[in-house]
Design a protein around this motif. Structure first.
Motif, PDB file in Angstrom:
ATOM      1  N   ARG A 157       1.089  -1.227   0.082  1.00  0.00           N
ATOM      2  CA  ARG A 157      -0.065  -0.128  -0.085  1.00  0.00           C
ATOM      3  C   ARG A 157       0.846   1.210   0.066  1.00  0.00           C
ATOM      4  O   ARG A 157       0.406   2.348  -0.500  1.00  0.00           O
ATOM      5  N   ARG A 158       1.817   1.261   0.711  1.00  0.00           N
ATOM      6  CA  ARG A 158       2.716   2.304   0.713  1.00  0.00           C
ATOM      7  C   ARG A 158       4.005   2.239  -0.238  1.00  0.00           C
ATOM      8  O   ARG A 158       5.096   2.812  -0.098  1.00  0.00           O
ATOM      9  N   GLY A 159       4.176   1.099  -0.841  1.00  0.00           N
ATOM     10  CA  GLY A 159       5.011   0.813  -1.797  1.00  0.00           C
ATOM     11  C   GLY A 159       5.329   1.787  -3.091  1.00  0.00           C
ATOM     12  O   GLY A 159       4.487   2.667  -3.434  1.00  0.00           O
ATOM     13  N   TRP A 186       1.048   3.907  -6.034  1.00  0.00           N
ATOM     14  CA  TRP A 186       0.528   4.673  -7.104  1.00  0.00           C
ATOM     15  C   TRP A 186      -0.645   4.110  -7.835  1.00  0.00           C
ATOM     16  O   TRP A 186      -1.916   4.545  -8.090  1.00  0.00           O
ATOM     17  N   LEU A 187      -0.637   2.565  -7.713  1.00  0.00           N
ATOM     18  CA  LEU A 187      -1.738   1.893  -8.202  1.00  0.00           C
ATOM     19  C   LEU A 187      -3.064   2.145  -7.197  1.00  0.00           C
ATOM     20  O   LEU A 187      -4.233   2.555  -7.692  1.00  0.00           O
ATOM     21  N   GLU A 188      -2.790   2.199  -5.967  1.00  0.00           N
ATOM     22  CA  GLU A 188      -4.016   2.661  -5.034  1.00  0.00           C
ATOM     23  C   GLU A 188      -4.541   4.010  -5.179  1.00  0.00           C
ATOM     24  O   GLU A 188      -5.778   4.189  -5.453  1.00  0.00           O
ATOM     25  N   ASN A 242      -5.567  -2.341  -4.794  1.00  0.00           N
ATOM     26  CA  ASN A 242      -4.894  -3.004  -3.514  1.00  0.00           C
ATOM     27  C   ASN A 242      -4.394  -4.197  -3.948  1.00  0.00           C
ATOM     28  O   ASN A 242      -5.252  -5.436  -4.114  1.00  0.00           O
ATOM     29  N   VAL A 243      -3.110  -4.521  -4.225  1.00  0.00           N
ATOM     30  CA  VAL A 243      -2.615  -5.852  -4.585  1.00  0.00           C
ATOM     31  C   VAL A 243      -2.357  -6.737  -3.393  1.00  0.00           C
ATOM     32  O   VAL A 243      -2.774  -7.902  -3.558  1.00  0.00           O
TER      33      VAL A 243
END
Lengths: 254, 350
Positions: free
Chosen positions: A103-105, A110-112, A118-119
């Motif tokens: 989530r903070r990667g 960016w995806l989120e 959310n992966v």
């Protein structure tokens, strides 16, 4: 003088598996195998390992093709990096995936924000973890075959007017097909057995991310030795089947 | 129609190829030369696989290579057909699929491409349409490779040792068929070979390449009759000497002359067949005879005759009967006189 350590080595490798077969509750096997949570884990494992293999084929073959070409710069370094997951502790792979797609990667954030995707801790995360760990097997097998392929066939194809893509699809790829199949089977088997990266990056959520190895680990944790044994027997059977099917072929491909 | 006009300088490490070559449309030129002469390098350059550092390659009105202006047409766009020594049929395709490949690559529909491929295989007398390459005989594989190259109508056909992969028993028949098929093709053909017989049978013209340069070019008869290098002379079985002619004599070394049957002037090649050489223990008599002393270096059985290498100021080969070898007691180291009648000697300007 060599016989004693050889026997010790064989015992270390074979005794645990013999023990599995010995202790497995063969009488309760049908009942345990058809238990809902086991079937769910089995289905999830088969689906994710197969999808991971498809992903590895789609991305890994082009990577192998790139690595097999002589005119790509920094090829040696790239090949080294690509094969790192082969020896990396899978947990580290999981942590790395979390850092990238969490989530903070870097990518995950960016995806989120952009797509609300959310992966981590999803089935997609399972497939990604499996692909990360298993794709190098496919890449190495295919790259070796591509390197050994006779490039004069490409010249003949070009003289007949074929584009590089047509040549690759109709001439090069069929000529390395046995290695692609061997690499894919190996990749699938590795994906099926994936544990460390999966539990770190995807967690162990029943039905969503709890694959066979995770189910076996959970069963042991819950004191359900029989289920753990049955799951272990299944996975040993799969591995043996794969290795018998490939026999000495995959060793040569690597 | 101008055919192929090539003049190339290609550098491969320390080897330098500097050759000029012309092939008319419909003409078959054989490129003959020993191993390492640069035949394959020249072929690869014409195919666009090696870029020349200087020169000009033109095929018809199209410039394929001109290093001075940076022009280099890649193999795919050259209209050049390739048939190589081991044929390189695509192993996972049938004979028909191999032949149809070029048409399919050009966007011809599958059914149409296969139909045309079948026609070509029929023309090449190959009935095994659905067989995989490994199930074809050497001769069949060669014809499939030829059909595969010709179906896309290349302007230039390059054949690299097309008969070398065949066993000696089938070679003559396949060679004759290949000659027939090449005669039916209207483009320029270049056949690379190290076999002089192959060059003579297949080539309307022979170009001899030695040490990266064209050593000789001409019709097979010209090359066979008037060899200009030791290599060609050995191939066609002639002794070759170089000298300066003044009338009916040619000086070939200090104090050594050859008597000729006809008048010639200036630098000449002097040739005579080994069978015309007589060996004797003493200097023979007779004014019209050329005689040189030498030493036997080697003896080799050659059919019904023994080929004797004679060393000395005039190194030559002599074909004599086994009886003569016994009577003269010839062995390496034996001193002999070698003589040739002037009427057997041919001399032509260098």
């Amino acid at each position: 003088m060599l016989v004693v350590p050889a026997l010790a080595g064989l015992a270390l490798l074979l005794l645990p598996m013999a023990g599995l077969a010995w202790r497995a509750p063969w009488g309760r096997l049908p009942g345990l195998l058809t238990a809902d949570h086991v079937l769910t884990a089995l289905r999830l494992s088969l689906t994710t390992a197969t999808l991971a293999t498809v992903l590895a084929l789609i991305m890994g073959i082009p990577v192998a093709w790139m690595l097999a070409r002589d005119n790509v710069r920094g090829r040696g370094v790239l090949r080294g990096l690509v094969t790192v997951p082969l020896v990396l502790p899978p947990v580290v792979g999981g942590i790395a995936l979390l850092v990238a797609f969490g989530r903070r990667g870097v990518v995950g954030g960016w995806l989120e924000q952009t797509f609300g995707i959310n992966v981590p801790f999803t089935t997609v995360a399972v497939i990604m973890a499996q692909t990360f760990v298993a794709m190098p097997f496919l890449i190495i097998a295919v790259e070796g075959a591509l390197r050994g392929a006779d490039s004069r066939y490409d010249q003949i194809a070009a003289s007949l007017g074929a584009s590089p893509w047509t040549t690759f699809r109709r001439v090069t790829l069929p000529s390395v097909a046995p290695s692609v199949v061997a690499g894919a089977i190996l990749c699938w088997a590795r994906a099926l057995g994936e544990f460390g990266a999966t539990i770190t990056f995807a967690g162990s959520l029943p039905g969503t991310t709890r694959t066979l190895p995770l189910e076996a680990y959970a069963a042991i944790g819950a004191g359900d030795t029989d289920t753990a044994l049955v799951l272990s027997v299944i996975m040993v059977a799969v591995c043996v089947t794969v290795l018998v099917a490939l026999r000495d072929r995959w060793v040569r491909a690597l | 129609m101008t055919g192929l006009a090539a003049s190339v300088v290609v550098e491969r490490g320390s080897f330098i190829l500097d050759a000029e070559l012309r092939v008319q449309p419909g003409e078959v030129v054989a490129l003959l030369g020993p191993n390492g002469a640069g035949k394959s390098t020249l072929l690869a350059a014409l195919a666009g696989l090696h870029r020349p550092v200087r020169g000009l390659v033109k095929l018809g009105d199209t410039v394929l290579d001109e290093p001075a202006s940076g022009v280099h047409v890649p193999l795919r766009d050259r209209q050049v057909g390739l048939v190589v020594q081991d044929y390189l049929l695509f192993p996972r395709m049938s004979a028909v699929e191999n032949v149809a490949f070029g048409l399919r690559a050009r966007g011809v529909a599958r059914a149409m491409a296969r139909e045309r491929a079948r026609e070509w295989l029929g023309r090449m007398d190959v009935a095994e349409h659905e067989r995989r390459p490994r199930q074809l005989s050497g001769g069949q594989a060669q014809r499939v490779a030829l059909a595969r190259a010709l179906i896309v109508e290349p302007a230039l056909l390059l054949l690299d040792e097309p008969l070398a992969a065949l066993d000696a028993g089938t070679r003559p028949r396949v060679r004759a068929e290949l000659r027939r098929h090449l005669a039916a093709y209207g483009g320029c053909t270049l056949v690379v070979t190290h076999d002089p017989l192959e060059a003579m049978v297949l080539g309307e013209r022979i170009v001899v390449l030695e040490n990266g340069r064209v050593a000789q070019a001409g019709t097979p008869a010209e090359v066979a009759r008037h060899p200009r290098t030791d290599y060609v002379a050995r191939l066609v079985g002639l002794n070759l000497l170089r000298g300066n002619a003044t009338g009916k004599a040619a000086r070939i070394a200090d104090g050594l002359t050859v008597t000729l049957a006809h008048e010639v002037h200036g630098p000449v090649h002097v040739t005579f067949p080994p069978a015309a050489v007589t060996l004797s223990p003493r200097r023979p008599d007779g004014s019209a005879r050329n005689a040189w002393s030498g030493t036997v270096e080697d003896l080799e059985v050659h059919g019904d005759l023994v080929r004797v290498s004679v060393g000395g100021p005039v190194p030559l080969l002599a074909d004599v009967t086994p009886l003569a070898v016994a009577e003269l007691g010839l062995a390496p180291g034996t001193p002999v006189w070698a003589s040739v009648k002037a009427t057997e000697v041919s001399a032509y300007p260098r």
